[in-house]
Design an enzyme around this catalytic site. Structure first.
Site, PDB file in Angstrom:
ATOM      1  CB  SER A 154      -0.950  -0.047   1.199  1.00  0.00           C
ATOM      2  OG  SER A 154      -1.943   0.936   1.098  1.00  0.00           O
ATOM      3  CG  HIS A 203      -5.964  -1.828  -0.058  1.00  0.00           C
ATOM      4  ND1 HIS A 203      -5.025  -1.497  -1.008  1.00  0.00           N
ATOM      5  CD2 HIS A 203      -5.508  -1.307   1.108  1.00  0.00           C
ATOM      6  CE1 HIS A 203      -4.054  -0.798  -0.447  1.00  0.00           C
ATOM      7  NE2 HIS A 203      -4.315  -0.677   0.843  1.00  0.00           N
ATOM      8  CG  ASP A 234      -6.789  -2.055  -3.704  1.00  0.00           C
ATOM      9  OD1 ASP A 234      -7.241  -0.957  -3.328  1.00  0.00           O
ATOM     10  OD2 ASP A 234      -5.608  -2.393  -3.502  1.00  0.00           O
TER      11      ASP A 234
END
Length: 324
Positions: free
Chosen positions: A170, A295, A265
């Protein structure tokens, strides 16, 4: 909470069940909390799952502080086996996710242990400064300084300075991409691989996935906005390639990459876009979308088998890069 897929993809039943449980729990929305309150929740989760790391014993796990631009930077150094000066280990410098606001060395300890053991490499996890106490580019400064320190002190760690990779999930994937660009511009350190796990490559992109998956799949547009507002100083930062590495004009000469995305995501389109841009610039790229995942699926334990598959794929790609 809406969990029905909005495309032909099918969301894994494990995520559907988990999100129904979250909805029933009436847990507070992350974007409604202060950073301090949100971090308390993150620490509680890390404590709940930390017991799972006991099955991954390593030769050593050491906390240390290294010099940075604005003081010392905490790091955690994972070593898979006893160090032999004649056969130094490759090194992965790892940057945790959390939107530049959340998470720390403990929250991502399980991922680092897995990669250390499975890739048979030293992992140096970096506890960079968080926003909003330390806004952009503080995190960038810390991760680049840490990567430089690792390269300069690799032999002391039992590592090989010619086999250093960077990686993260991320926001950590964002920082990893930025570090490779800074290393190229600076002429050092020499990096041989980048591991980008569902990275957010642009602060404010206009990709369909932001809208299609921006509600109902754990990470929402409101959470993304909450993180960005805490991280950035002004609108101008949005267009800085150190915040949005996909905006860099020249991506040639960067190290090979593994980019992993999740089908549900909000960041999936930009991860795929960056893979295409790297390929067009002549960079070797392996791209995989885990289409039934959301995600954070590598960070969240015990829900699906996707986490283990992605960790194995990541470790395999690292091993391959380290032996070339």
């Amino acid at each position: 909470m809406e969990t029905k897929p909005k495309t032909s993809r099918q969301l894994h039943p494990g995520w559907i069940a988990m999100m129904k449980e979250l909805e029933a729990s009436n847990a507070p929305e992350l974007w409604e909390l202060s950073p301090t309150e949100a971090r308390i929740l993150e620490r509680q989760y890390a404590e709940q799952v930390s017991i799972n790391t006991e099955s991954l014993p390593l030769y050593s796990v050491e906390n240390r502080e290294i010099p940075g631009i604005a003081g010392t930077i905490p790091v955690r150094i994972y070593t898979p086996q006893a160090v032999n000066k004649d056969t130094p280990f490759p090194i992965l410098v790892f940057f945790h996710g959390g939107g530049w606001v959340l998470c720390d060395l403990n929250t991502h300890d399980p991922i680092c242990r897995h990669l250390c053991k499975q890739a048979d490499c030293i992992v140096v996890s970096v506890d960079y400064r968080l926003a909003p106490e330390h806004k952009f580019p503080a995190a960038v400064e810390d991760v680049f300084a840490a990567t430089q320190w690792v390269a300069q002190n690799a032999s002391i760690l039992g590592g090989d300075p010619t086999r250093i990779a960077v990686g993260g999930d991320s926001a950590g994937g964002n920082l990893s991409a930025v570090v490779t660009q800074l290393a190229k511009a600076n002429g050092s350190p020499s990096l041989i691989f980048q591991l980008l796990l569902y990275p957010n490559i642009y602060i404010a992109p206009k990709f369909p996935s932001r809208e299609v998956y921006g509600q109902g799949y754990l990470l929402t547009e409101k959470i993304i906005e909450w993180c960005n507002n805490h991280y950035l100083n002004s609108e101008a930062d949005v267009f800085d390639h150190r915040a949005s590495p996909g905006l860099a004009e020249d991506l040639s000469g960067l190290p090979p990459a593994l980019i992993i995305t999740a089908g549900f995501d909000p960041f999936v389109d930009e991860g795929e876009d960056y893979a295409k841009k790297l390929r067009n610039a002549g960079v070797e790229v392996e791209y995989t979308c885990y289409e039934d995942m959301i995600h954070g699926f590598i960070y969240i334990q015990g829900v699906t088998e996707g986490r283990e598959k992605a960790l194995v794929q990541s470790a395999t790609a690292l091993r391959r890069a380290f032996t070339k």
